[in-house]
Design a protein around this motif. Structure first.
Motif, PDB file in Angstrom:
ATOM      1  N   ILE A 433       5.152   9.715  -1.793  1.00 26.63           N
ATOM      2  CA  ILE A 433       6.424   8.985  -1.900  1.00 26.63           C
ATOM      3  C   ILE A 433       6.510   7.886  -0.844  1.00 26.63           C
ATOM      4  O   ILE A 433       6.877   6.743  -1.138  1.00 26.63           O
ATOM      5  N   VAL A 434       6.159   8.227   0.392  1.00 22.33           N
ATOM      6  CA  VAL A 434       6.344   7.287   1.498  1.00 22.33           C
ATOM      7  C   VAL A 434       5.300   6.166   1.473  1.00 22.33           C
ATOM      8  O   VAL A 434       5.624   5.008   1.752  1.00 22.33           O
ATOM      9  N   PHE A 435       4.056   6.482   1.109  1.00 24.27           N
ATOM     10  CA  PHE A 435       2.991   5.497   1.253  1.00 24.27           C
ATOM     11  C   PHE A 435       2.453   4.978  -0.082  1.00 24.27           C
ATOM     12  O   PHE A 435       2.309   3.774  -0.272  1.00 24.27           O
ATOM     13  N   TRP A 436       2.165   5.874  -1.018  1.00 25.23           N
ATOM     14  CA  TRP A 436       1.518   5.445  -2.254  1.00 25.23           C
ATOM     15  C   TRP A 436       2.505   4.729  -3.176  1.00 25.23           C
ATOM     16  O   TRP A 436       2.265   3.601  -3.615  1.00 25.23           O
ATOM     17  N   LYS A 437       3.641   5.367  -3.486  1.00 24.42           N
ATOM     18  CA  LYS A 437       4.604   4.739  -4.405  1.00 24.42           C
ATOM     19  C   LYS A 437       5.201   3.472  -3.822  1.00 24.42           C
ATOM     20  O   LYS A 437       5.712   2.625  -4.559  1.00 24.42           O
ATOM     21  N   ALA A 438       5.165   3.349  -2.494  1.00 25.35           N
ATOM     22  CA  ALA A 438       5.718   2.144  -1.872  1.00 25.35           C
ATOM     23  C   ALA A 438       4.959   0.888  -2.292  1.00 25.35           C
ATOM     24  O   ALA A 438       5.517  -0.216  -2.292  1.00 25.35           O
ATOM     25  N   GLN A 439       3.692   1.034  -2.662  1.00 24.02           N
ATOM     26  CA  GLN A 439       2.894  -0.133  -3.021  1.00 24.02           C
ATOM     27  C   GLN A 439       3.374  -0.789  -4.318  1.00 24.02           C
ATOM     28  O   GLN A 439       3.083  -1.964  -4.568  1.00 24.02           O
ATOM     29  N   SER A 440       4.098  -0.052  -5.132  1.00 20.95           N
ATOM     30  CA  SER A 440       4.578  -0.599  -6.407  1.00 20.95           C
ATOM     31  C   SER A 440       5.953  -1.241  -6.288  1.00 20.95           C
ATOM     32  O   SER A 440       6.501  -1.712  -7.284  1.00 20.95           O
ATOM     33  N   ILE A 441       6.507  -1.269  -5.078  1.00 22.83           N
ATOM     34  CA  ILE A 441       7.849  -1.823  -4.876  1.00 22.83           C
ATOM     35  C   ILE A 441       7.715  -3.136  -4.119  1.00 22.83           C
ATOM     36  O   ILE A 441       7.056  -3.208  -3.084  1.00 22.83           O
ATOM     37  N   GLU A 442       8.343  -4.185  -4.634  1.00 27.72           N
ATOM     38  CA  GLU A 442       8.307  -5.481  -3.982  1.00 27.72           C
ATOM     39  C   GLU A 442       9.449  -5.600  -2.987  1.00 27.72           C
ATOM     40  O   GLU A 442      10.567  -5.151  -3.234  1.00 27.72           O
ATOM     41  N   ARG A 443       9.146  -6.195  -1.847  1.00 33.11           N
ATOM     42  CA  ARG A 443      10.153  -6.404  -0.816  1.00 33.11           C
ATOM     43  C   ARG A 443      11.031  -7.597  -1.187  1.00 33.11           C
ATOM     44  O   ARG A 443      10.527  -8.649  -1.600  1.00 33.11           O
ATOM     45  N   ALA A 444      12.333  -7.433  -1.055  1.00 28.30           N
ATOM     46  CA  ALA A 444      13.265  -8.517  -1.368  1.00 28.30           C
ATOM     47  C   ALA A 444      13.068  -9.687  -0.408  1.00 28.30           C
ATOM     48  O   ALA A 444      12.693  -9.511   0.754  1.00 28.30           O
TER      49      ALA A 444
END
Length: 513
Positions: A433-444
């Motif tokens: 959740i903290v590291f892997w799934k974060a890669q699919s989220i774009e920073r605003a």
């Protein structure tokens, strides 16, 4: 009489007030003094551990007053090893506090840090139960100040809960000391061992009550279920370097159980026979299970690590409660492993916090330095869950092997294996959740990337990971030393004779001890 044995207590005790009086407003000077003090402590602790490595028992009598009338500081394999473990852990925690600037968020961090080290080292080295109580109180006061460092309502609430629960333990400790003194007329551990052995069978009620009270007190310090309620919030809300240092705090309770119940109240003593098998082993198994279930159910990364500490202490207490030389040796091996692993995880949680608004286990945009932080988390999680090839796997194998001798061997094996699987799932879930799934989220666009943690912060965490790797590489030598240490604990005659019969001298064990 060796004067160096008092240095681990005296050095931080003198350095702390000097920092307050001479460097209160100069954080740079505080840092230099604090780091220099810890490096000196490591040097002294290494020398003491080397001196005690052949079985020598080191004695220091304050004021040259012989036991049981005077205060004595005693060093053997176990106590000097724990002091060295404390000093090494303190160095990396201190470096992280400096690199992350946690020490700037309150004026007295370094002074309280030194007082905390003084209390921990004193608890490991004292040869007297009353002074063990005194050092416990030093620990309580300094740890409360460190826990509420930098303020905040949540931190203050957790600190109050921590203090109240430990004050209950202190009250029980005083009752136990009163009962022991009323029955035996002494609180010196070596002298008490002789007198407890001579206690007649019809006069053991007071001794048994005192032994049970002491076990309750030490179980509170070791966070054994159902006396663990203070730990999750206290450790999760504490500043990360403080929580990392607290990784050694629960080990003080485990150390006290090993020391008191091998020397003063051994298994063959009629007054306390059956005490461990009656409830400590079941409580340890429940602690292990609850800790790892908490890892799976945690909704914040810091609370996940706090529950992992409960689970690791459950593992240690399972091995201790077997109360065999093999079980104590396995517990001692696992104590060092779990201390470094838990400290590393608390610091890694703070690395994650530096790039996120909170530590909730929800997917957020990646942060600066996420790849390196993820790698460190991966290694530390492998260590904590006991997966091969790191030292946690070896430690669990040693505990499982020691568990064969227990009538509850099936329960020991089942609980350890199932809880290990649960912890693997819990840490894998958190990491993904903290590291892997974060890669699919774009920073605003309006949410700029925060600065990465400092190189010194990463160096401190990397140092703890490197220690775990080195501990794995030298597992054979380490376990051999723990085995010799366990044999010395179950044959305490050299310790007792050094303190009571031949004060002022160094004692070496006979061949075979």
């Amino acid at each position: 009489m060796s004067h160096w044995i008092i240095a681990p207590v005296l050095l931080p005790a003198l350095l702390a007030p000097f920092i307050v009086l001479a460097a209160r407003y100069h954080i740079g000077i505080q840092r230099v003094l604090s780091v220099a003090g810890i490096l000196a402590l490591i040097t002294v602790a290494t020398g003491l551990a080397w001196q005690a490595s052949d079985g020598t028992v080191i004695l220091y009598q304050l004021g040259d007053w012989a036991a049981p009338f005077g205060i004595v500081i005693v060093g053997d394999r176990l106590s000097t090893m724990m002091v060295l473990l404390t000093a090494v852990l303190a160095l990396f925690v201190l470096l992280y506090a400096i690199g992350s600037r946690w020490d700037e968020r309150g004026r007295h961090f370094h002074a309280l840090f030194q007082f905390q080290i003084m209390g921990i080292c004193g608890a490991f080295l004292t040869g007297d139960l009353f002074n063990l109580f005194v050092f416990f109180e030093v620990l309580l006061i300094a740890s409360y100040g460190l826990m509420i460092h930098a303020g905040g309502n949540a931190r203050l609430r957790a600190g109050v809960q921590y203090v109240l629960f430990n004050l209950l333990g202190s009250t029980l400790f005083l009752f136990a000391l009163g009962a022991i003194y009323a029955e035996t007329g002494t609180l010196n551990m070596a002298d008490l061992a002789n007198r407890a052995e001579l206690t007649s069978a019809d006069a053991t009620v007071g001794i048994r009550i005192a032994a049970v009270l002491l076990l309750l007190v030490f179980a509170i310090k070791a966070a054994v279920v159902p006396l663990h309620f203070w730990l999750p919030s206290s450790y999760a809300e504490a500043p990360a370097p403080v929580a990392a240092l607290f990784a050694i705090m629960t080990k003080v309770g485990a150390y006290a159980i090993i020391r008191v119940y091998t020397m003063i109240f051994p298994p063959d003593l009629e007054a306390t026979s059956g005490l461990f098998g009656l409830w400590l082993l079941p409580a340890a198994l429940v602690s292990l299970a609850i800790g790892m279930i908490g890892v799976l159910a945690a909704k914040k990364l810091d609370r996940l690590v706090a529950f992992a500490v409960i689970g690791s202490m459950g593992m240690v207490m399972v091995s201790i409660s077997l109360f065999t030389p093999e079980g104590i040796a396995a517990a001692l091996y696992y104590i060092i492993h779990s201390t470094f692993a838990a400290a590393a995880l608390f610091l890694i949680s703070d690395l994650v916090r530096s790039g996120r608004p909170n530590l909730h286990l929800t997917s957020m945009a990646p942060v600066a330095g996420a790849s390196l932080t993820a790698g460190l988390f991966f290694v530390a999680a492998i260590a904590m869950t006991g997966l091969p090839p790191l030292s946690g796997f070896i430690g669990k194998l040693l505990i499982l092997d020691a568990g064969f001798a227990s009538p509850l061997a099936v329960w020991v094996w089942a609980t350890i294996l199932i809880s290990s699987l649960i912890s693997v799932v819990g840490f894998a879930r958190a990491g993904s959740i903290v590291f892997w799934k974060a890669q699919s989220i774009e920073r605003a666009e309006d949410n700029p990337l925060p600065d990465p943690p400092s190189a010194l912060s990463y160096a401190a965490v990397g140092g703890l990971i490197a220690l775990l790797v080195a501990y794995t590489a030298f597992a054979g030598q380490a376990h051999g030393y723990m085995t010799a240490m366990s044999k010395q604990l179950f044959a305490p005659e050299p310790y007792i004779s050094t303190v009571v019969d031949t004060p002022g001298k160094l004692s070496k064990p006979k061949e075979g001890n």
